[in-house]
Design a protein around this motif. Structure first.
Motif, PDB file in Angstrom:
ATOM      1  N   GLY A  70       0.816  -1.211   0.000  1.00  0.00           N
ATOM      2  CA  GLY A  70       0.000   0.000   0.000  1.00  0.00           C
ATOM      3  C   GLY A  70       0.849   1.259   0.000  1.00  0.00           C
ATOM      4  N   ALA A  71       1.929   1.253   0.782  1.00  0.00           N
ATOM      5  CA  ALA A  71       2.823   2.409   0.844  1.00  0.00           C
ATOM      6  C   ALA A  71       3.556   2.617  -0.480  1.00  0.00           C
ATOM      7  N   ILE A  72       3.990   1.507  -1.111  1.00  0.00           N
ATOM      8  CA  ILE A  72       4.695   1.617  -2.391  1.00  0.00           C
ATOM      9  C   ILE A  72       3.784   2.220  -3.460  1.00  0.00           C
ATOM     10  N   VAL A  73       2.555   1.737  -3.538  1.00  0.00           N
ATOM     11  CA  VAL A  73       1.613   2.243  -4.539  1.00  0.00           C
ATOM     12  C   VAL A  73       1.368   3.738  -4.336  1.00  0.00           C
TER      13      VAL A  73
ATOM     14  N   GLY B  91      -0.936   2.118   5.691  1.00  0.00           N
ATOM     15  CA  GLY B  91      -1.020   0.771   5.133  1.00  0.00           C
ATOM     16  C   GLY B  91      -1.078  -0.287   6.210  1.00  0.00           C
ATOM     17  N   LEU B  92      -0.305  -0.113   7.256  1.00  0.00           N
ATOM     18  CA  LEU B  92      -0.285  -1.083   8.356  1.00  0.00           C
ATOM     19  C   LEU B  92      -1.637  -1.129   9.070  1.00  0.00           C
ATOM     20  N   VAL B  93      -2.211   0.053   9.297  1.00  0.00           N
ATOM     21  CA  VAL B  93      -3.522   0.110   9.962  1.00  0.00           C
ATOM     22  C   VAL B  93      -4.597  -0.495   9.063  1.00  0.00           C
ATOM     23  N   GLY B  94      -4.571  -0.159   7.764  1.00  0.00           N
ATOM     24  CA  GLY B  94      -5.579  -0.689   6.848  1.00  0.00           C
ATOM     25  C   GLY B  94      -5.531  -2.197   6.737  1.00  0.00           C
ATOM     26  N   ALA B  95      -4.317  -2.746   6.611  1.00  0.00           N
ATOM     27  CA  ALA B  95      -4.173  -4.203   6.516  1.00  0.00           C
ATOM     28  C   ALA B  95      -4.588  -4.878   7.814  1.00  0.00           C
ATOM     29  N   ALA B  96      -4.274  -4.242   8.943  1.00  0.00           N
ATOM     30  CA  ALA B  96      -4.657  -4.814  10.233  1.00  0.00           C
ATOM     31  C   ALA B  96      -6.170  -4.851  10.402  1.00  0.00           C
ATOM     32  N   LEU B  97      -6.828  -3.773   9.987  1.00  0.00           N
ATOM     33  CA  LEU B  97      -8.283  -3.705  10.155  1.00  0.00           C
ATOM     34  C   LEU B  97      -9.006  -4.769   9.333  1.00  0.00           C
ATOM     35  N   VAL B  98      -8.626  -4.949   8.077  1.00  0.00           N
ATOM     36  CA  VAL B  98      -9.332  -5.934   7.247  1.00  0.00           C
ATOM     37  C   VAL B  98      -8.997  -7.368   7.661  1.00  0.00           C
TER      38      VAL B  98
ATOM     39  N   VAL C 275      -3.398  14.943   3.891  1.00  0.00           N
ATOM     40  CA  VAL C 275      -4.603  14.446   4.561  1.00  0.00           C
ATOM     41  C   VAL C 275      -5.050  13.115   3.959  1.00  0.00           C
ATOM     42  N   LEU C 276      -4.897  12.985   2.638  1.00  0.00           N
ATOM     43  CA  LEU C 276      -5.359  11.766   1.965  1.00  0.00           C
ATOM     44  C   LEU C 276      -4.426  10.570   2.174  1.00  0.00           C
ATOM     45  N   THR C 277      -3.183  10.832   2.561  1.00  0.00           N
ATOM     46  CA  THR C 277      -2.185   9.756   2.597  1.00  0.00           C
ATOM     47  C   THR C 277      -2.591   8.594   3.489  1.00  0.00           C
ATOM     48  N   LEU C 278      -2.938   8.864   4.726  1.00  0.00           N
ATOM     49  CA  LEU C 278      -3.290   7.771   5.648  1.00  0.00           C
ATOM     50  C   LEU C 278      -4.471   6.937   5.138  1.00  0.00           C
ATOM     51  N   PRO C 279      -5.632   7.555   4.826  1.00  0.00           N
ATOM     52  CA  PRO C 279      -6.755   6.730   4.353  1.00  0.00           C
ATOM     53  C   PRO C 279      -6.503   6.069   3.000  1.00  0.00           C
ATOM     54  N   ALA C 280      -5.823   6.776   2.066  1.00  0.00           N
ATOM     55  CA  ALA C 280      -5.572   6.202   0.743  1.00  0.00           C
ATOM     56  C   ALA C 280      -4.650   4.995   0.841  1.00  0.00           C
ATOM     57  N   ALA C 281      -3.578   5.117   1.616  1.00  0.00           N
ATOM     58  CA  ALA C 281      -2.666   3.987   1.795  1.00  0.00           C
ATOM     59  C   ALA C 281      -3.351   2.851   2.532  1.00  0.00           C
ATOM     60  N   ALA C 282      -4.220   3.184   3.480  1.00  0.00           N
ATOM     61  CA  ALA C 282      -4.957   2.150   4.218  1.00  0.00           C
ATOM     62  C   ALA C 282      -5.866   1.353   3.280  1.00  0.00           C
ATOM     63  N   LEU C 283      -6.577   2.057   2.404  1.00  0.00           N
ATOM     64  CA  LEU C 283      -7.466   1.377   1.455  1.00  0.00           C
ATOM     65  C   LEU C 283      -6.673   0.531   0.462  1.00  0.00           C
ATOM     66  N   THR C 284      -5.542   1.063   0.002  1.00  0.00           N
ATOM     67  CA  THR C 284      -4.709   0.319  -0.939  1.00  0.00           C
ATOM     68  C   THR C 284      -4.155  -0.941  -0.284  1.00  0.00           C
TER      69      THR C 284
ATOM     70  N   ALA D  82      -6.861  -3.560   0.011  1.00  0.00           N
ATOM     71  CA  ALA D  82      -7.051  -4.262  -1.261  1.00  0.00           C
ATOM     72  C   ALA D  82      -5.919  -5.260  -1.497  1.00  0.00           C
ATOM     73  N   ALA D  83      -4.685  -4.846  -1.192  1.00  0.00           N
ATOM     74  CA  ALA D  83      -3.542  -5.743  -1.373  1.00  0.00           C
ATOM     75  C   ALA D  83      -3.643  -6.968  -0.478  1.00  0.00           C
ATOM     76  N   TYR D  84      -4.199  -6.790   0.715  1.00  0.00           N
ATOM     77  CA  TYR D  84      -4.355  -7.933   1.632  1.00  0.00           C
ATOM     78  C   TYR D  84      -5.232  -9.002   1.009  1.00  0.00           C
ATOM     79  N   PHE D  85      -6.322  -8.577   0.361  1.00  0.00           N
ATOM     80  CA  PHE D  85      -7.206  -9.550  -0.289  1.00  0.00           C
ATOM     81  C   PHE D  85      -6.558 -10.153  -1.524  1.00  0.00           C
ATOM     82  N   VAL D  86      -5.801  -9.335  -2.271  1.00  0.00           N
ATOM     83  CA  VAL D  86      -5.113  -9.857  -3.455  1.00  0.00           C
ATOM     84  C   VAL D  86      -4.092 -10.925  -3.060  1.00  0.00           C
ATOM     85  N   PHE D  87      -3.342 -10.664  -1.994  1.00  0.00           N
ATOM     86  CA  PHE D  87      -2.337 -11.618  -1.551  1.00  0.00           C
ATOM     87  C   PHE D  87      -2.939 -12.917  -1.029  1.00  0.00           C
ATOM     88  N   GLY D  88      -4.238 -12.855  -0.710  1.00  0.00           N
ATOM     89  CA  GLY D  88      -4.897 -14.057  -0.200  1.00  0.00           C
ATOM     90  C   GLY D  88      -5.482 -14.926  -1.285  1.00  0.00           C
ATOM     91  N   ILE D  89      -5.468 -14.442  -2.541  1.00  0.00           N
ATOM     92  CA  ILE D  89      -6.028 -15.224  -3.645  1.00  0.00           C
ATOM     93  C   ILE D  89      -5.135 -16.435  -3.901  1.00  0.00           C
TER      94      ILE D  89
END
Length: 332
Positions: free
Chosen positions: A91-94, A115-122, A312-321, A324-331
């Motif tokens: 998420g951070a790289i993207v 990114g860490l918070v977003g991946a942890a939450l999902v 302002v967008l960085t934290l939520p945007a990286a979290a959402l990305t 999404a990556a967490y689900f992709v890596f689980g495929i």
């Protein structure tokens, strides 16, 4: 299989450090290049060396990132923990690549934390919210404000000290002084930003049981330091133009004041508070503060507003990305 995934995660973190280097190289050298204190390549080489030295100077921020964001990284098993770390880094790289493309000076630090918070939450992994508030959110708000005020005060002091000096001689002296101040800023960047990636590798090592506790091994320090130095030397011209020219047309006194102010904030937060702050936020706000001493209209506040929106967008945007990556890596 776990070892293979661990190696893949480490490679991903090294890739993040490299993107952090070319993305944030502008933070350290844009002011010096803009004022012609240093040519582009020598400035980048100096920044790369100082980033390397800064990364070797401490590990307090790395420990904060590794232990202060996720409360229990292994609570869903080794595979789940590694997936969280990998998704956070992705998420951070993207976000780094997106903001680099548009020339926006955003924060790799906050992209990684988001990114860490977003991946942890999902993944239903517990988040250490008190740590995120104390060590991330509050410093994220306070550090740019301090950089802005300090930049204004330092520039005011320089103008007063040089009020009777010959403008040409003073400019030449401050252009030389910028070599030292840009080196100090690059050292502070390495001290702050490389440590965040170190923290992610340590987190992965703890999750897999390769180490107990959050100490940072020397090989992790050296790997992250080298990756960031290499990335720094490749440069980041898109962001350099924004920071060096579009916010405020810098001259040597203003560049020196901004670099000195930002360095002071970086060292204080790293050594005193072990808080992961954004080099981008601090140097950008310091440039604004220094520029405002000329007159408020000299700073292009519209450009500054666009940058602030990116912050302002960085934290939520990286979290959402990262989510999404967490689900992709689980495929599969």
């Amino acid at each position: 299989m776990t070892s293979v995934v661990l190696v893949a995660v480490i490679v991903l973190v090294v890739a993040l450090d490299f993107t952090n280097g070319f993305h944030d190289a502008a933070n350290a050298v844009a002011t010096a290049v803009s004022t012609k204190a240093l040519p582009m390549r020598p400035a980048l080489a100096l920044a790369a060396v100082m980033n390397l030295l800064g990364a070797l100077a401490g590990t307090g921020v790395a420990v904060t990132v590794a232990s202060g964001v996720i409360a229990n990284p292994g609570e869903h098993g080794v595979a789940g923990g590694l997936r969280v770390v990998a998704a956070a880094v992705a998420g951070a790289i993207v976000w780094n690549l997106v903001t680099w493309y548009f020339g926006l000076p955003s924060s790799t630090s906050h992209a990684l934390i988001g990114g860490l918070v977003g991946a942890a939450l999902v993944s239903a992994t517990s988040v250490h919210w008190a740590g995120v508030l104390d060590k991330v959110v509050i410093p994220m708000v306070v550090s740019p404000a301090v950089g802005l005020v300090l930049g204004f005060l330092v520039m005011t002091a320089i103008l007063w000290l040089l009020r009777k000096a010959d403008a040409h001689k003073a400019g030449r002296a401050l252009r030389r002084a910028q070599i030292a101040s840009v080196a100090a800023l690059a050292l502070g960047h390495g001290l702050q930003d490389a440590q965040k990636s170190m923290g992610m590798i340590v987190l992965a090592l703890v999750v897999t049981g390769h180490q107990i506790g959050y100490g940072v091994p020397l090989w992790v320090v050296l790997t992250c330091a080298a990756a960031m130095a290499a990335g720094t030397y490749t440069g980041g011209k898109r962001i350099m133009r924004t920071l060096g020219r579009r916010i405020f047309q810098l001259t040597p006194p203003y560049g020196f004041a901004a670099e000195l102010s930002a360095s002071a904030v970086l060292y204080t937060t790293a050594f005193v508070f072990a808080a992961p702050i954004s080099t981008t936020h601090v140097i950008t706000s310091a440039v604004m503060g220094a520029g405002a001493t000329r007159r408020r209209s000299a700073v292009r506040w519209g450009v500054a507003g666009d940058i602030a929106t990116g912050w302002v967008l960085t934290l939520p945007a990286a979290a959402l990305t990262a989510a999404a990556a967490y689900f992709v890596f689980g495929i599969g």
